[in-house]
Design an enzyme around this catalytic site. Structure first.
Site, PDB file in Angstrom:
ATOM      1  N   CYS A   5      -1.625  -6.763  -7.552  1.00  0.00           N
ATOM      2  CA  CYS A   5      -2.088  -6.066  -6.347  1.00  0.00           C
ATOM      3  C   CYS A   5      -3.507  -5.559  -6.567  1.00  0.00           C
ATOM      4  CB  CYS A   5      -1.150  -4.919  -6.000  1.00  0.00           C
ATOM      5  SG  CYS A   5       0.508  -5.449  -5.539  1.00  0.00           S
ATOM      6  N   ARG A  59      -5.943  -6.261  -3.390  1.00  0.00           N
ATOM      7  CA  ARG A  59      -5.651  -7.194  -2.296  1.00  0.00           C
ATOM      8  C   ARG A  59      -4.492  -6.719  -1.442  1.00  0.00           C
ATOM      9  NH1 ARG A  59      -0.408  -9.535  -2.630  1.00  0.00           N
ATOM     10  NH2 ARG A  59       0.313  -9.220  -4.767  1.00  0.00           N
ATOM     11  N   ARG A  77     -24.683  -7.689 -14.215  1.00  0.00           N
ATOM     12  CA  ARG A  77     -23.896  -7.714 -12.983  1.00  0.00           C
ATOM     13  C   ARG A  77     -22.611  -8.525 -13.161  1.00  0.00           C
ATOM     14  NH1 ARG A  77     -29.391  -8.117 -11.103  1.00  0.00           N
ATOM     15  NH2 ARG A  77     -29.276 -10.403 -11.086  1.00  0.00           N
ATOM     16  N   ARG A  78     -22.260  -8.763 -14.423  1.00  0.00           N
ATOM     17  CA  ARG A  78     -21.091  -9.586 -14.729  1.00  0.00           C
ATOM     18  C   ARG A  78     -20.040  -8.815 -15.531  1.00  0.00           C
ATOM     19  NH1 ARG A  78     -24.081 -15.282 -16.553  1.00  0.00           N
ATOM     20  NH2 ARG A  78     -25.381 -15.492 -14.676  1.00  0.00           N
ATOM     21  N   HIS A  82       3.665  11.572 -10.615  1.00  0.00           N
ATOM     22  CA  HIS A  82       4.273  11.528 -11.951  1.00  0.00           C
ATOM     23  C   HIS A  82       3.236  11.054 -12.957  1.00  0.00           C
ATOM     24  CE1 HIS A  82       7.516  10.155 -14.926  1.00  0.00           C
ATOM     25  NE2 HIS A  82       7.630  11.465 -14.801  1.00  0.00           N
ATOM     26  N   LEU A 125       1.297   0.949   5.249  1.00  0.00           N
ATOM     27  CA  LEU A 125       2.414   1.878   5.095  1.00  0.00           C
ATOM     28  C   LEU A 125       3.692   1.131   5.451  1.00  0.00           C
ATOM     29  CD1 LEU A 125       1.048   5.128   6.778  1.00  0.00           C
ATOM     30  CD2 LEU A 125       1.917   4.992   4.432  1.00  0.00           C
ATOM     31  N   ALA A 155       9.771  -0.808  -1.821  1.00  0.00           N
ATOM     32  CA  ALA A 155       9.983  -2.130  -1.230  1.00  0.00           C
ATOM     33  C   ALA A 155       9.829  -3.172  -2.332  1.00  0.00           C
ATOM     34  CB  ALA A 155       8.983  -2.375  -0.109  1.00  0.00           C
ATOM     35  N   ARG A 194       6.563  -9.709   2.717  1.00  0.00           N
ATOM     36  CA  ARG A 194       7.391 -10.410   1.733  1.00  0.00           C
ATOM     37  C   ARG A 194       8.722  -9.716   1.485  1.00  0.00           C
ATOM     38  NH1 ARG A 194       8.108  -8.943  -3.252  1.00  0.00           N
ATOM     39  NH2 ARG A 194       6.389  -7.441  -3.097  1.00  0.00           N
TER      40      ARG A 194
END
Length: 264
Positions: free
Chosen positions: A146, A166, A126-127, A51, A208, A263, A21
């Site tokens: 992200c 993701r 499990r929720r 940092h 990367l 980026a 992107r």
């Protein structure tokens, strides 16, 4: 943090060149998992200086449900500057989704408060999940989440967490993400009278950027040092009442920082 360096090496050796992107270009792999036992130390990268101020303030900002960078700017944290509009707004990003997810009937769902209650009342559920990936609001966000989805798990009195990310900027972003979620696990465990267990990181598009390759090689040439220890100096009344000064990182002795472009 050998796991992190092993991932960086894998991306360099096995990554597929891909467009992205931002127009920068990446080396990318798909699907990777790392596990950090939080009993062994706080997983803050030592092969370059991170940092810590930014990591802590960003998490507190998320926990407050905030989506404007004013708080970050007041605390000399600039990591979201490039994405904010002229008023400092970022749209309905992480903080809004974590604390005030909009339901179809108009309700606002506080996912994090629900998690605290679940951990206290039904720790075997499990929720016990938080999602930032609100499909109906993605187009209003300055940057789509992200680190999109995380789940808590309790066993033998220890709290563990698994994150699905993701999209992962291995050089700049990932050290922040690991430390931020490890900090959240410590805070959540303290609030629920649990010990810390594992933080499990799972990555989708793990990459990367092409202008981080030299920096990655430099980092790989360095020997990891002993992990520091996190000290939380008090137990606030709730998950949302922590302050920056509540946290100390003892024994953090990293190699020098390594600069790299973001980026956008």
């Amino acid at each position: 943090m050998k796991q992190y360096l092993d991932l960086m090496k894998k991306v360099l050796e096995e990554g597929t060149p891909k467009a992205d992107r931002t127009g920068t270009g990446t080396l990318s792999i798909f699907g990777h998992q790392m596990r950090f036992n939080l009993q062994d130390g706080f997983p803050l990268v030592t092969t370059k200086r991170c940092h810590l101020r930014s990591i802590i303030h960003e998490l507190l900002w998320f926990l407050n449900g905030d989506t404007n960078i004013a708080y970050l700017k007041e605390n000399n944290v600039s990591i979201w500057d490039e994405w904010a509009d002229e008023n400092g707004d970022l749209g309905p990003i992480y903080g809004k989704q974590w604390r005030a997810w909009g339901a179809a009937d108009g309700r606002k769902i506080d996912q994090l408060s629900n998690v605290v209650n679940q951990l206290k009342q039904d720790p075997d559920s499990r929720r016990i999940i938080v999602s930032a990936w609100n499909v109906g609001e993605l187009d209003q966000m300055a940057l789509a989440p992200c680190h999109a989805f995380f789940q808590f798990y309790v066993a033998d009195g220890k709290l563990s967490c698994q994150l699905y990310q993701r999209s992962c900027d291995v050089f700049l972003g990932l050290p922040f993400n690991i430390a931020s979620y490890a900090l959240l696990v410590h805070m959540m465990a303290q609030q629920c009278d649990l010990a810390v267990g594992d933080f499990v990181w799972t990555g989708g598009d793990t990459h990367l950027y092409s202008n981080h390759i030299d920096q990655a090689h430099l980092q790989l040439s360095r020997e990891p040092r002993v992990l520091p220890k996190l000290v939380i100096k008090r137990k606030p009344d709730s998950l949302f009442d922590y302050h920056f000064d509540d946290f100390d990182i003892e024994g953090y002795d990293p190699h020098p920082g390594i600069k790299a472009p973001i980026a956008i």
